[in-house]
Design an enzyme around this catalytic site. Structure first.
Site, PDB file in Angstrom:
ATOM      1  N   HIS A   1      32.135  36.762  30.082  1.00  0.00           N
ATOM      2  CA  HIS A   1      31.527  38.041  29.711  1.00  0.00           C
ATOM      3  C   HIS A   1      30.427  38.382  30.699  1.00  0.00           C
ATOM      4  CE1 HIS A   1      29.745  41.207  27.257  1.00  0.00           C
ATOM      5  NE2 HIS A   1      30.899  41.223  26.623  1.00  0.00           N
TER       6      HIS A   1
ATOM      7  N   ASP B   1      37.597  39.142  22.544  1.00  0.00           N
ATOM      8  CA  ASP B   1      39.036  39.408  22.622  1.00  0.00           C
ATOM      9  C   ASP B   1      39.894  38.178  22.369  1.00  0.00           C
ATOM     10  OD1 ASP B   1      38.633  42.058  23.080  1.00  0.00           O
ATOM     11  OD2 ASP B   1      38.675  41.886  25.253  1.00  0.00           O
TER      12      ASP B   1
HETATM   13  N1  ACO Z   1      38.535  32.579  33.441  1.00  0.00           N
HETATM   14  C1  ACO Z   1      38.203  31.818  34.507  1.00  0.00           C
HETATM   15  N2  ACO Z   1      37.147  32.060  35.303  1.00  0.00           N
HETATM   16  C2  ACO Z   1      36.394  33.107  35.003  1.00  0.00           C
HETATM   17  C3  ACO Z   1      36.649  33.929  33.889  1.00  0.00           C
HETATM   18  C4  ACO Z   1      37.772  33.638  33.083  1.00  0.00           C
HETATM   19  N3  ACO Z   1      38.096  34.392  32.043  1.00  0.00           N
HETATM   20  N4  ACO Z   1      35.729  34.909  33.819  1.00  0.00           N
HETATM   21  C5  ACO Z   1      34.904  34.713  34.845  1.00  0.00           C
HETATM   22  N5  ACO Z   1      35.297  33.628  35.563  1.00  0.00           N
HETATM   23  C6  ACO Z   1      34.669  33.062  36.761  1.00  0.00           C
HETATM   24  C7  ACO Z   1      35.084  33.863  38.002  1.00  0.00           C
HETATM   25  O1  ACO Z   1      36.250  33.357  38.568  1.00  0.00           O
HETATM   26  C8  ACO Z   1      33.875  33.705  38.871  1.00  0.00           C
HETATM   27  O2  ACO Z   1      33.912  32.431  39.456  1.00  0.00           O
HETATM   28  P1  ACO Z   1      33.310  32.215  40.955  1.00  0.00           P
HETATM   29  O3  ACO Z   1      31.839  32.534  40.865  1.00  0.00           O
HETATM   30  O4  ACO Z   1      33.582  30.780  41.258  1.00  0.00           O
HETATM   31  O5  ACO Z   1      34.046  33.176  41.837  1.00  0.00           O
HETATM   32  C9  ACO Z   1      32.704  33.724  37.885  1.00  0.00           C
HETATM   33  O6  ACO Z   1      33.262  33.239  36.641  1.00  0.00           O
HETATM   34  C10 ACO Z   1      32.132  35.113  37.661  1.00  0.00           C
HETATM   35  O7  ACO Z   1      33.230  35.978  37.313  1.00  0.00           O
HETATM   36  P2  ACO Z   1      33.205  37.543  37.482  1.00  0.00           P
HETATM   37  O8  ACO Z   1      34.572  38.063  37.245  1.00  0.00           O
HETATM   38  O9  ACO Z   1      32.537  37.914  38.776  1.00  0.00           O
HETATM   39  O10 ACO Z   1      32.207  37.919  36.319  1.00  0.00           O
HETATM   40  P3  ACO Z   1      32.012  39.346  35.709  1.00  0.00           P
HETATM   41  O11 ACO Z   1      30.713  39.364  35.028  1.00  0.00           O
HETATM   42  O12 ACO Z   1      32.264  40.408  36.716  1.00  0.00           O
HETATM   43  O13 ACO Z   1      33.249  39.419  34.708  1.00  0.00           O
HETATM   44  C11 ACO Z   1      34.677  39.567  32.939  1.00  0.00           C
HETATM   45  C12 ACO Z   1      33.200  39.515  33.359  1.00  0.00           C
HETATM   46  C13 ACO Z   1      35.357  40.740  33.644  1.00  0.00           C
HETATM   47  C14 ACO Z   1      34.738  39.803  31.449  1.00  0.00           C
HETATM   48  C15 ACO Z   1      35.358  38.245  33.306  1.00  0.00           C
HETATM   49  O14 ACO Z   1      34.763  37.182  32.626  1.00  0.00           O
HETATM   50  C16 ACO Z   1      36.851  38.291  33.037  1.00  0.00           C
HETATM   51  O15 ACO Z   1      37.611  38.812  33.868  1.00  0.00           O
HETATM   52  N6  ACO Z   1      37.312  37.731  31.867  1.00  0.00           N
HETATM   53  C17 ACO Z   1      38.717  37.787  31.510  1.00  0.00           C
HETATM   54  C18 ACO Z   1      39.077  39.160  30.966  1.00  0.00           C
HETATM   55  C19 ACO Z   1      38.476  39.393  29.594  1.00  0.00           C
HETATM   56  O16 ACO Z   1      38.566  38.561  28.692  1.00  0.00           O
HETATM   57  N7  ACO Z   1      37.897  40.576  29.435  1.00  0.00           N
HETATM   58  C20 ACO Z   1      37.293  40.984  28.160  1.00  0.00           C
HETATM   59  C21 ACO Z   1      35.821  41.091  28.303  1.00  0.00           C
HETATM   60  S1  ACO Z   1      35.033  41.387  26.742  1.00  0.00           S
HETATM   61  C22 ACO Z   1      35.420  42.960  26.370  1.00  0.00           C
HETATM   62  O17 ACO Z   1      35.595  43.823  27.190  1.00  0.00           O
HETATM   63  C23 ACO Z   1      35.648  43.246  24.987  1.00  0.00           C
END
Ligand code: ACO
Length: 375
Positions: free
Chosen positions: A268, A325
């Site tokens: 998140h 989610d």
């Molecule tokens: N699985 C594995 N690794 C993850 C995940 C995940 N679900 N989420 C984040 N990471 C990792 C990334 O790979 C990244 O690693 P790195 O620094 O080694 O490159 C680090 O954590 C940061 O990730 P970002 O995507 O840059 O973080 P951001 O704050 O932009 O993303 C997000 C938040 C989009 C929710 C992300 O966690 C994600 O894509 N999750 C999966 C999709 C999801 O469940 N979305 C629902 C969000 S809640 C909602 O909208 C109701």
């Protein structure tokens, strides 16, 4: 961050994805991402989840929990607006049935805007009238789409049922049992509002141009659909279909991690600990599993969670906890919802939050228009 010098905007620091940027002030909700606290209008989500969706919707729109008279009045207004007319049903029938219900919902809101005599009136009174119709009809639209898609006629709403229970009834034609009805109602409450998430921001940007409420809600719908936001719920349901037992769950997660793929329903932008909604959802998923006498799905989900925590939180020190989610996707499977409905069910809950934010935006508006640095 922008510093204005003699009328020239100088862009200093760019926060990719606007991470941690404070774009505006709101009274509608607040999140403490470090402590895992969520409040709507200063009421903790753990308390609000025990109210009805109508009460929470009233709270978001009006700023306080309704007394009995206020609630009766608000609920009966919502119930009286649940039904959709034949023209709207015909519009839903023109939708391509391979699409997600989200796309049909967007088309239906657009249809509603054409029929709204106050379309371009953005006064508070006009917006409250529109709000009642939008909140009341989202479940009917989604259920009608689902029934038409599966070869059945849409059903009229049952006025004796709560917002959530009526939605389940309109989907299947059967009244949900007490636990299912409660879970659906709680899901809509947990989904109703979440500060300046991407779809709410979209809605507010549209409202800030003084465009109409229906347009602002369509912006919210379009933004919610993406898999990094509300679309993750459908992705979670699809993921759960791919794992046949809790023994396979660990390897499934390890494969995703090794291939640098994200595990849907985890991580998140704001929470750096457990999302408080996720804990409530998990408890509800467990209750549904026990009620159905089949914990296979729950056990798979729990094993996925354990593996993510072990591999990403404990070994890699990344704050990747289940978000709202993940266990909601589990719940939707126990409730027999099709994955292509998942994001639209999210929207049924969130529409109250979007509208509350639009009302706040209209009440003290300034065009939202940031800058970009040319390269
Ligand atoms: N699985 C594995 N690794 C993850 C995940 C995940 N679900 N989420 C984040 N990471 C990792 C990334 O790979 C990244 O690693 P790195 O620094 O080694 O490159 C680090 O954590 C940061 O990730 P970002 O995507 O840059 O973080 P951001 O704050 O932009 O993303 C997000 C938040 C989009 C929710 C992300 O966690 C994600 O894509 N999750 C999966 C999709 C999801 O469940 N979305 C629902 C969000 S809640 C909602 O909208 C109701």
């Amino acid at each position: 961050m922008i510093i204005i010098t003699k009328g020239v905007a100088q862009l200093t620091e760019i926060k990719k994805g606007l991470q941690d940027v404070i774009a505006l002030e709101t009274r509608i909700s607040c999140i403490d991402g470090e402590k895992g606290i969520l409040k709507y209008r200063n009421f903790d989500i753990n308390e609000l989840v025990n109210l009805s969706y109508d009460s929470v919707s009233y709270l978001l729109l009006n700023g306080d929990i309704p007394n009995n008279t206020e609630l009766d009045d608000f609920s009966s207004k919502l119930k009286n607006e649940r039904e959709i007319n034949e023209n709207l049903i015909q519009t839903i029938k023109t939708c391509n049935f391979n699409i997600e219900a989200m796309d049909a919902l967007r088309t239906a809101v657009s249809h509603m805007s054409h029929c709204d005599l106050d379309l371009n009136d953005i006064s508070h009174d006009a917006n409250i009238r529109k709000a009642i119709k939008l909140i009341a009809r989202f479940p009917t639209i989604v259920a009608s789409f689902s029934r038409i898609k599966t070869g059945y006629n849409p059903l009229s709403p049952d006025y004796n049922l709560s917002h959530g229970a009526n939605f389940l009834y309109m989907l299947s034609g059967e009244k949900p049992d007490e636990l299912e009805a409660k879970v659906m109602e709680k899901d809509l409450i947990l989904t109703a509002e979440h500060e300046l998430n991407a779809s709410t921001f979209s809605s507010r940007v549209t409202a800030s141009t003084l465009s109409d409420l229906h347009s602002a809600i369509i912006s919210g719908l379009d933004t919610l659909k993406g898999p990094l936001h509300g679309g993750a719920r459908m992705a979670v349901m699809n993921m759960l279909d791919e794992v046949s037992s809790s023994n396979d769950a660990e390897q499934y997660v390890m494969d995703l991690i090794q291939n640098n793929q994200k595990i849907m329903g985890f991580g998140h932008r704001v929470y750096k600990t457990y999302d408080p909604r996720s804990n409530i959802y998990k408890d509800l998923a467990k209750k549904l599993a026990e009620n159905k006498g089949d914990s296979t799905l729950y056990n798979i989900a729990e094993r996925i969670e354990d593996t993510v925590i072990q591999e990403l939180v404990e070994k890699q020190n990344k704050p990747i906890y289940p978000n709202a989610d993940f266990y909601s996707g589990v719940i939707y499977k126990y409730l027999g919802l099709h994955p292509k409905l998942a994001t639209s069910v999210f929207a049924i809950g969130r529409v109250s939050g979007w509208i509350a934010h639009c009302l706040e935006q209209y009440s003290d508006n300034r065009l939202i228009r940031p800058r970009a640095r040319s390269i």
